[in-house]
Design an enzyme around this catalytic site. Structure first.
Site, PDB file in Angstrom:
ATOM      1  N   HIS A   1      -9.669  10.744   6.665  1.00 49.46           N
ATOM      2  CA  HIS A   1     -10.553  11.383   5.676  1.00 49.46           C
ATOM      3  C   HIS A   1     -10.957  12.786   6.119  1.00 49.46           C
ATOM      4  O   HIS A   1     -12.085  13.217   5.911  1.00 49.46           O
ATOM      5  CB  HIS A   1     -11.769  10.501   5.369  1.00 49.46           C
ATOM      6  CG  HIS A   1     -11.388   9.261   4.619  1.00 49.46           C
ATOM      7  ND1 HIS A   1     -11.161   9.253   3.265  1.00 49.46           N
ATOM      8  CD2 HIS A   1     -11.116   8.005   5.052  1.00 49.46           C
ATOM      9  CE1 HIS A   1     -10.800   8.038   2.878  1.00 49.46           C
ATOM     10  NE2 HIS A   1     -10.758   7.253   3.952  1.00 49.46           N
TER      11      HIS A   1
ATOM     12  N   ASP B   1       0.053  12.265   4.677  1.00 50.17           N
ATOM     13  CA  ASP B   1       1.090  11.235   4.639  1.00 50.17           C
ATOM     14  C   ASP B   1       2.467  11.849   4.432  1.00 50.17           C
ATOM     15  O   ASP B   1       3.425  11.543   5.151  1.00 50.17           O
ATOM     16  CB  ASP B   1       0.800  10.232   3.516  1.00 50.17           C
ATOM     17  CG  ASP B   1      -0.565   9.583   3.667  1.00 50.17           C
ATOM     18  OD1 ASP B   1      -1.146   9.709   4.759  1.00 50.17           O
ATOM     19  OD2 ASP B   1      -1.037   8.964   2.713  1.00 50.17           O
TER      20      ASP B   1
ATOM     21  N   SER C   1       1.632   3.962   4.170  1.00 50.15           N
ATOM     22  CA  SER C   1       2.163   4.973   3.246  1.00 50.15           C
ATOM     23  C   SER C   1       3.491   4.594   2.625  1.00 50.15           C
ATOM     24  O   SER C   1       4.411   5.411   2.550  1.00 50.15           O
ATOM     25  CB  SER C   1       2.319   6.325   3.953  1.00 50.15           C
ATOM     26  OG  SER C   1       1.097   6.942   4.029  1.00 50.15           O
ATOM     27  N   SER C   2       3.576   3.358   2.151  1.00 47.52           N
ATOM     28  CA  SER C   2       4.827   2.954   1.489  1.00 47.52           C
ATOM     29  C   SER C   2       5.096   3.828   0.272  1.00 47.52           C
ATOM     30  O   SER C   2       6.244   4.147  -0.032  1.00 47.52           O
ATOM     31  CB  SER C   2       4.778   1.480   1.094  1.00 47.52           C
ATOM     32  OG  SER C   2       3.634   1.217   0.317  1.00 47.52           O
TER      33      SER C   2
HETATM   34  C1  GLA Z   1      -4.702   8.215   2.370  1.00 51.35           C
HETATM   35  C2  GLA Z   1      -4.335   9.579   1.787  1.00 51.35           C
HETATM   36  C3  GLA Z   1      -4.271  10.631   2.904  1.00 51.35           C
HETATM   37  C4  GLA Z   1      -5.528  10.619   3.750  1.00 51.35           C
HETATM   38  C5  GLA Z   1      -5.877   9.207   4.197  1.00 51.35           C
HETATM   39  C6  GLA Z   1      -7.197   9.122   4.921  1.00 51.35           C
HETATM   40  O1  GLA Z   1      -3.686   7.737   3.185  1.00 51.35           O
HETATM   41  O2  GLA Z   1      -3.104   9.519   1.115  1.00 51.35           O
HETATM   42  O3  GLA Z   1      -4.035  11.900   2.339  1.00 51.35           O
HETATM   43  O4  GLA Z   1      -6.596  11.223   3.067  1.00 51.35           O
HETATM   44  O5  GLA Z   1      -5.919   8.304   3.092  1.00 51.35           O
HETATM   45  O6  GLA Z   1      -7.131   9.825   6.109  1.00 51.35           O
END
Ligand code: GLA
Length: 339
Positions: free
Chosen positions: A16, A154, A112-113
């Site tokens: 975040h 991501d 992050s799929s």
């Molecule tokens: C998700 C979002 C990222 C990032 C994280 C928290 O994965 O896609 O961009 O903000 O939350 O760090």
């Protein structure tokens, strides 16, 4: 038939912070998404060939079958097709493609799929450019397709990953510095068992609260703690405190990895988890319990929730050879993690 691959990612520390122009330290994992093209995309296609985007998935329901060019990715069904459609719309794709998607990433597991799918789709559709350009394209496509105002971490971790390294990203300047993960450290990605979806979470609310703080004290990664502590609203103050202190922790963590000081790195992970739990309020009982359990194990230096929170995964730093009985491990490796 040709194939492209995009990994998933785990964030070691710095959550975040990306959408506030702060620091993050993610790394690519060995799990990922592969798209094999039958015709079109990066495979030659005859003149007057199909002007449709067709994709099937080995794990996600439904077939994506869309006329090109794509005008509105948000209306696409099945929903996973929105990521692909978003990328095709951003690229202005008009050449058809018929492809198979396979993935070994947990869905909704915090690895992050969806960004992995977006980056793989961009490559399959013939996108060219630097990792930063691909990351921007995919981030914009994901945002357009889902309406979630995510940061750049991501997509950049996935497009720019370097084998055996985490990636220190300054999200303000978008500079990337690979940081070697010491050979005597294992990075574990562990499943809390609680699925998470970014769109359904309070992600956008947290971002709005951090932006409310920024409107008063300026960019949070560089704001003074005194200014932050003088913010009136206690919730906005706590959100700002997290972003500011988390950026300091990322810097210190990168230095600890470079010095092979895994004890210090582990302490910083624990502090990060507490800040995400107490100040940013994105942890859950399941995540807290898993972190506590890990911290009670011999050879575990540190553990924290990773990614957006609200469920998903925990990342831990451990000595090689530690066994994590009874805990579901999604990915584990040290310097062997490949991009
Ligand atoms: C998700 C979002 C990222 C990032 C994280 C928290 O994965 O896609 O961009 O903000 O939350 O760090």
């Amino acid at each position: 038939m040709s194939a492209v691959h995009a990994p998933g990612r785990v964030n070691l520390i710095g959550d975040h912070t990306d959408y506030m122009g702060g620091l993050v330290l993610p790394m690519a994992v060995q799990l990922g998404t592969t798209i094999s093209t039958v015709t079109g995309g990066t495979e030659p296609i005859g003149p007057g060939g199909p002007r449709r985007l067709v994709m099937r998935s080995d794990r996600l329901d439904g077939v994506v079958d869309l006329a090109l060019p794509i005008e509105d990715p948000t209306a696409v069904s099945p929903p996973w097709g929105r990521y692909v459609a978003g990328v095709a719309a951003a690229l202005g794709t008009t050449v058809g493609i018929d492809a198979e998607v396979s993935s070994d990433l947990p869905i909704g597991g915090g690895l992050s799929s969806s960004s992995s799918l977006a980056v793989a789709a961009a490559l399959a559709l013939g996108a060219h450019g630097t990792p930063l350009e691909i990351a921007h394209l995919c981030r914009d496509a994901e945002e357009a397709a889902t309406g979630v105002p995510c940061g750049i971490m991501d997509q950049l971790a996935i497009a720019g990953g370097v084998a055996g390294h985490a990636l220190l990203i300054d999200c303000a300047s978008e500079s990337l510095t690979p940081i070697r993960v010491p050979d005597d450290a294992n990075v574990w990605v562990l499943d809390s068992g609680q699925a998470r979806e970014l769109a359904g979470s309070e992600y956008a609310t947290r971002r709005a609260q951090a932006e409310a703080a920024e409107a008063v004290v300026g960019p949070l990664p560089r704001a003074s703690m005194a200014d932050i502590e003088s913010l009136d609203d206690p919730v906005v103050r706590a959100r700002a405190r997290h972003v500011r202190t988390e950026c300091d922790r990322v810097r210190s963590f990168a230095a600890a990895l470079e010095a092979d000081d895994l004890v210090r790195a582990g302490q910083l992970m624990v502090e990060s988890h507490r800040s995400l739990r107490d100040d940013y309020q994105v942890s859950t009982d399941a995540l807290d319990r898993l972190v506590d359990r890990l911290l009670g194990m011999d050879g575990v230096f540190g553990a924290r929730l990773t990614g957006a929170g609200f469920g998903g995964c925990v990342v831990a730093l451990a000595r090689p050879g530690v066994t994590l009985d009874g805990i579901r491990v999604w990915a584990s490796a040290g310097a062997a993690i490949v991009a």
